[in-house]
Scaffold this active site. Structure first.
Site, PDB file in Angstrom:
ATOM      1  N   GLY A 118       0.671  -1.180   0.048  1.00  0.00           N
ATOM      2  CA  GLY A 118      -0.109   0.201   0.112  1.00  0.00           C
ATOM      3  C   GLY A 118       0.971   1.211   0.049  1.00  0.00           C
ATOM      4  CB  SER A 119       0.054   4.532   1.448  1.00  0.00           C
ATOM      5  OG  SER A 119      -1.317   4.650   0.576  1.00  0.00           O
ATOM      6  CB  VAL A 120       4.588   1.581   3.229  1.00  0.00           C
ATOM      7  CG1 VAL A 120       3.846   2.064   4.746  1.00  0.00           C
ATOM      8  CG2 VAL A 120       4.191   0.489   3.070  1.00  0.00           C
ATOM      9  CG  MET A 121       4.909   0.108  -1.820  1.00  0.00           C
ATOM     10  SD  MET A 121       6.492  -0.542  -1.232  1.00  0.00           S
ATOM     11  CE  MET A 121       7.214  -0.919  -2.985  1.00  0.00           C
TER      12      MET A 121
END
Length: 568
Positions: free
Chosen positions: A300-303
């Site tokens: 998810g958004s941690v990428m």
């Protein structure tokens, strides 16, 4: 008067045939005695090695000398796995007495039910070996031997003990009853830790009892000691906080990985659920798995910061770039992409701060080249980390030929690929080290490894600054703040996928943090699997775990604060 003749036995002269038979029998006996005497002389004078060999075969034995298994320690020498001497009792069932009283005394000393012991003895009645009880303390074993029951013998062995227990169980692993590695690092370094057993020649009686040690044929070579990168102090804090968060949020589990930003060494690696390696009765096999290394998930958004680094390097997006994310949703290939709210116009930093899927998608779809997935591969995704841990996962990044526009966009905000927590932490070493990625290491390093340049230094520093603004008072990641230290980070809230697609109300909550920003020392990844409490966003569930663990770790490692009190 006439005399009456006296009656008596009449003696007859031996017949010639009887004399011959006698002589033949006597001759055979004498020949036999002569042959026997000759054989005795031959064996004792000319061929005495035969008798000696036969005697040795019945009394001389070569017994193994167990090798001491090497110790596993943390980076400061604190023991994490040690072997202690124990005694295994065995018996020759054919020599065990049938006396009921002696059998009862033996069962009581062994701590076993008499009926069960008798049944086992009967089952092994036609054999010459059976275990009575394995890995007893020397004191308890001696109490059994003091009964002097015929047929009972001892064997020296070692038993593995894990002082940290469940706190680091999945990383260390376990050995089996024969002290052979079965899981984790115990399995990965089996040949190094196990050493080489020795051999000794002993004299035993016909019942197999030791009479005398004769000589050592080969000394046992102890196994090597293994020094991990783990700091046991940080490991205890990480495990405590992770377990507390999993319990408070009624989650299925969680992982926490902390790396040294300068070396890539794994300073802490905690898993939930866990197990006690010193008492495996009723063990849930799921607790054996080191989820931080062998499990993969959509991140998810941690990428987004990693994808942003690839977008910035194209030169297509200057610092003053603004993206209109209105109305907060968009449809691509029939799929709807949404933001949590309509954020309107956002700068590049604003896209990361608000975690805008729309902003990342619009930037990515302006490009013709697959710069984002190429960046992911350069950062170590889609390949095993190379730690040597059994079953370490490589994850996956889809090949270019299968992408649609929606998949292209999804990759930029962390969907459509799979990674492990260790891979994720390792990728962020490039952000913390001016663009150079460091391979994660489970073992303590004598010197920092050479980094691999994967991001332009000025771009890596710029992304780090963007992440710094993500973790500020008033932002969704504010719970990751650490008093006295600057923190760069990114939250993530990912819907879990099932057999029929994404599940309703099932999420993974993530946070990736770097601290302190002025001189990065720690990189920490926190993932909570399926929190069922009132909160499920990464900023509410995972970020507080980072704050508590990173704050304690920085103070314990004597890292100087880089913020004034009024700014902290």
């Amino acid at each position: 008067m006439s005399a009456t003749p006296r009656r008596g036995k009449t003696r007859h002269a031996p017949s010639p045939m009887g004399q011959a038979r006698y002589r033949v029998m006597l001759g055979l006996v004498l020949i036999g005695l002569a042959l026997l005497a000759g054989r005795i002389v031959d064996l004792h004078v000319f061929d005495r090695t035969f008798l000696q060999g036969q005697g040795d075969a019945r009394t001389l034995r070569v017994d193994p000398i167990p090798a001491h298994r090497g110790m596993i320690t943390d980076r400061h020498g604190e023991p994490l796995a040690i072997s202690t001497p124990v005694v295994t009792l065995w018996a020759n069932p054919q020599d065990l007495p049938d006396d009921r009283i002696q059998r009862l005394r033996l069962a009581q000393a062994l701590g076993q039910e008499p009926e069960a012991l008798n049944a086992r003895i009967e089952r092994y009645a036609d054999r010459e070996f059976m275990y009575l009880r394995r890995r007893m303390t020397p004191v308890d074993a001696q109490e059994v031997l003091d009964l002097r029951i015929p047929g009972v013998h001892k064997r020296a062995e070692y038993k593995r003990y894990y002082p940290a227990g469940e706190v680091i169980a999945q990383l260390i692993g376990v050995t089996n009853i024969d002290d052979q590695g079965q899981e984790g690092l115990e399995l990965a370094y089996q040949s190094y830790l196990s050493g080489e057993p020795g051999r000794r020649r002993v004299l035993k009686d016909r019942r197999g009892r030791l009479v005398r040690d004769l000589e050592v044929l080969q000394e046992a070579e102890p196994g090597g000691d293994l020094t991990l990168a783990i700091d046991q102090r940080l490991q205890y804090m990480a495990y405590r906080e992770l377990k507390s968060a999993v319990d408070e949020n009624d989650a299925d589990g969680g992982v926490l990985v902390m790396l040294d930003a300068d070396t890539g060494e794994v300073l802490a690696m905690a898993n939930q659920p866990s197990y006690n390696p010193n008492n495996r009765a009723g063990l849930d096999p799921g607790g054996l798995r080191n989820r931080a290394i062998v499990d993969v998930f959509e991140p998810g958004s941690v990428m987004k910061p990693l994808a942003m680094s690839a977008l910035l390097e194209t030169g297509r997006f200057p610092p003053d770039t603004v993206v209109d994310t209105s109305p907060g949703w968009m449809v691509i290939d029939g799929y709807t992409i949404k933001d949590v709210a309509n954020y309107g116009e956002l700068t590049l930093s604003g896209i990361l701060e608000k975690s805008s899927n729309i902003g990342m998608s619009k930037l990515t779809l302006q490009l013709d080249d697959p710069v984002v997935p190429e960046r992911y591969r350069a950062l170590g995704f889609d390949q095993v980390p190379g730690t040597g841990f059994p079953g370490e996962a490589g994850g996956s990044v889809p090949a270019p030929q299968v992408w649609s526009s929606s998949q292209w966009a999804a990759l930029s905000y962390g969907y459509g690929l799979s990674v492990s927590a260790l891979q994720l932490a390792g990728a962020y070493t490039a952000i913390a080290n001016h663009g150079e990625r460091l391979p994660p290491s489970l073992l303590r390093l004598n010197r920092p490894p050479a980094g691999e340049p994967v991001i332009e230094p000025d771009v890596a520093d710029r992304v780090l600054g963007m992440m710094d603004r993500v973790v500020e008072p008033g932002t969704g990641a504010r719970r990751a703040l650490v008093p006295g230290y600057s923190v760069a980070g990114k939250t993530g809230t990912v819907r879990k996928s099932g057999g029929g697609g994404y599940e309703e109300n099932a999420y993974r909550s993530l946070f990736v943090g770097i601290a302190p920003v002025s001189d990065p020392r720690l990189i920490t990844v926190v993932m909570i699997d399926h929190p069922r409490g009132d909160a499920f966003y990464g900023g509410a569930v995972a970020a507080p775990v980072f704050s508590r663990v990173a704050g304690s770790a920085l103070r314990l490692l004597d890292v100087p604060p880089d913020l004034l009190d009024e700014d902290s």
